[in-house]
Scaffold this motif. Structure first.
Motif, PDB file in Angstrom:
ATOM      1  N   LYS A  52      -2.047  -2.539   4.817  1.00  0.00           N
ATOM      2  CA  LYS A  52      -1.100  -1.546   5.348  1.00  0.00           C
ATOM      3  C   LYS A  52      -1.591  -0.107   5.117  1.00  0.00           C
ATOM      4  O   LYS A  52      -1.548   0.727   6.028  1.00  0.00           O
ATOM      5  CB  LYS A  52       0.290  -1.743   4.719  1.00  0.00           C
ATOM      6  CG  LYS A  52       0.861  -3.139   4.905  1.00  0.00           C
ATOM      7  CD  LYS A  52       2.233  -3.285   4.271  1.00  0.00           C
ATOM      8  CE  LYS A  52       2.272  -3.134   2.759  1.00  0.00           C
ATOM      9  NZ  LYS A  52       1.503  -4.158   2.009  1.00  0.00           N
ATOM     10  N   THR A  53      -2.035   0.158   3.902  1.00  0.00           N
ATOM     11  CA  THR A  53      -2.491   1.522   3.585  1.00  0.00           C
ATOM     12  C   THR A  53      -3.733   1.875   4.404  1.00  0.00           C
ATOM     13  O   THR A  53      -3.859   2.992   4.917  1.00  0.00           O
ATOM     14  CB  THR A  53      -2.771   1.635   2.070  1.00  0.00           C
ATOM     15  OG1 THR A  53      -1.528   1.496   1.378  1.00  0.00           O
ATOM     16  CG2 THR A  53      -3.396   2.978   1.710  1.00  0.00           C
ATOM     17  N   THR A  54      -4.621   0.908   4.555  1.00  0.00           N
ATOM     18  CA  THR A  54      -5.835   1.151   5.338  1.00  0.00           C
ATOM     19  C   THR A  54      -5.494   1.382   6.809  1.00  0.00           C
ATOM     20  O   THR A  54      -6.075   2.256   7.459  1.00  0.00           O
ATOM     21  CB  THR A  54      -6.804  -0.040   5.185  1.00  0.00           C
ATOM     22  OG1 THR A  54      -6.906  -0.366   3.792  1.00  0.00           O
ATOM     23  CG2 THR A  54      -8.181   0.290   5.711  1.00  0.00           C
ATOM     24  N   ALA A 174       4.205   7.468   6.541  1.00  0.00           N
ATOM     25  CA  ALA A 174       4.734   7.371   5.180  1.00  0.00           C
ATOM     26  C   ALA A 174       4.307   6.036   4.572  1.00  0.00           C
ATOM     27  O   ALA A 174       4.543   4.980   5.154  1.00  0.00           O
ATOM     28  CB  ALA A 174       6.253   7.495   5.203  1.00  0.00           C
ATOM     29  N   ASP A 175       3.661   6.100   3.417  1.00  0.00           N
ATOM     30  CA  ASP A 175       3.151   4.892   2.760  1.00  0.00           C
ATOM     31  C   ASP A 175       4.043   4.567   1.565  1.00  0.00           C
ATOM     32  O   ASP A 175       3.960   5.218   0.535  1.00  0.00           O
ATOM     33  CB  ASP A 175       1.705   5.109   2.310  1.00  0.00           C
ATOM     34  CG  ASP A 175       1.009   3.785   1.989  1.00  0.00           C
ATOM     35  OD1 ASP A 175       1.675   2.736   2.044  1.00  0.00           O
ATOM     36  OD2 ASP A 175      -0.188   3.824   1.690  1.00  0.00           O
ATOM     37  N   GLU A 176       4.892   3.574   1.718  1.00  0.00           N
ATOM     38  CA  GLU A 176       5.836   3.163   0.688  1.00  0.00           C
ATOM     39  C   GLU A 176       6.528   4.368   0.061  1.00  0.00           C
ATOM     40  O   GLU A 176       6.488   4.552  -1.158  1.00  0.00           O
ATOM     41  CB  GLU A 176       5.119   2.335  -0.382  1.00  0.00           C
ATOM     42  CG  GLU A 176       4.233   1.280   0.268  1.00  0.00           C
ATOM     43  CD  GLU A 176       4.272  -0.071  -0.427  1.00  0.00           C
ATOM     44  OE1 GLU A 176       5.229  -0.299  -1.177  1.00  0.00           O
ATOM     45  OE2 GLU A 176       3.382  -0.874  -0.169  1.00  0.00           O
ATOM     46  N   PRO A 177       7.184   5.183   0.887  1.00  0.00           N
ATOM     47  CA  PRO A 177       7.772   6.424   0.360  1.00  0.00           C
ATOM     48  C   PRO A 177       8.920   6.175  -0.613  1.00  0.00           C
ATOM     49  O   PRO A 177       9.292   7.079  -1.364  1.00  0.00           O
ATOM     50  CB  PRO A 177       8.287   7.138   1.617  1.00  0.00           C
ATOM     51  CG  PRO A 177       8.530   6.048   2.603  1.00  0.00           C
ATOM     52  CD  PRO A 177       7.474   5.017   2.318  1.00  0.00           C
TER      53      PRO A 177
HETATM   54 MG   LIG Z   1      -0.728   0.069   0.186  1.00  0.00          MG
END
Ligand SMILES: [Mg+2]
Ligand SMILES: Nc1ncnc2c1ncn2[C@@H]1O[C@H](COP(=O)(O)OP(=O)(O)O)[C@@H](O)[C@H]1O
Length: 234
Positions: A52-54, A174-177
């Motif tokens: 997901k982050t990538t 937004a990454d796991e905000p």
């Molecule tokens: Mg991640």
């Protein structure tokens, strides 16, 4: 494609990968298609480590796809030079991360002003007005002079949301905000994030573990085995 009609984000056949030190390539997504119109929000869910982050970094032009094509506001950005990618990120994309990474010694207002300092040609007075308006949009009017440590975790994350939106981005990533927040604080931050995006017609991609958060967004996709799975409409 004219800018007004184009989706904020479009991906076709996008491959998401990480080059490893060994010289091998870890492929986390293949052939991904994505369309996100102005003002729409997409939740990306998936187990830890699925990429997901990538994926978010690829959509945010922080890394390049190994295959496929990507457009931002109708402009193809698949292989833009680094300098153009940096300008696009600064002007068009707002980032919010799990660890909101506010600068401790700066006031809330100056934290929100940070992206403006990197952008050219904005008058200080206009920038301050924009920052105050964003703070108001996330329910933090009157907090301008405080330091981050004088805020709760949820309030700090709302400052990060204001900072992401201060330059009027067309896309918020937004990454796991809400990952570091308790459930009700997380819901509060998400409500502010979505309201602020709606107000400025920004599109949003939000990576989350939290089903409640995912359900608050317009669309939802699960990254699994390198593909984006969308729920079958009921
Ligand atoms: Mg991640
Ligand atoms: N720079 C890197 N070097 C090696 N492996 C990486 C690197 N970045 C990410 N990975 C690996 O890629 C996978 C996906 O990472 P990530 O995108 O952070 O997943 P998620 O955000 O879904 O948890 C993980 O297995 C992670 O260890």
């Amino acid at each position: 494609m004219t800018e007004g009609a184009a989706p904020v984000l479009r991906a076709r056949g996008l491959d998401v990968h990480v080059p490893l030190r060994s010289g091998e390539v870890l492929t986390l997504g293949t052939g991904l298609d994505l369309d996100l119109a102005r003002g729409r929000s997409l939740a990306v869910v998936g187990r830890s480590g699925c990429g997901k982050t990538t994926l978010l970094a690829t959509l945010g032009l922080l890394r390049r796809p190994s295959a496929g094509r990507l457009w931002l506001m109708g402009e193809e950005v698949t292989a833009v030079p680094d300098a153009r990618a940096a300008r696009l990120r600064n002007a068009r994309i707002g980032f919010v991360f799990q660890d909101c990474s506010l600068v401790a010694h700066l006031s809330v207002l100056d934290n929100v002003l940070l992206p403006v300092e990197y952008g050219a040609h904005v008058r200080r007075r206009d920038a301050r007005r924009a920052a105050s308006a964003q703070l108001e949009a996330v329910g933090l009017a009157g907090f301008e002079r405080r330091r981050p440590r004088q805020l709760s975790g949820g309030e700090q994350q709302r400052v990060a949301v204001a900072r992401a939106l201060v330059r009027g981005p067309q896309l918020v990533l937004a990454d796991e905000p809400t990952g570091a927040l308790d459930t009700s604080t997380g819901e509060d931050v998400m409500a502010h994030l979505l309201a602020a995006c709606r107000q400025s017609h920004a599109a949003a991609v939000v990576v989350t573990h939290d089903d409640t958060v995912a359900c608050a967004l317009d669309e939802r996709a699960e990254l699994r085995d390198g593909a984006l799975h969308r729920p079958v409409p009921a």
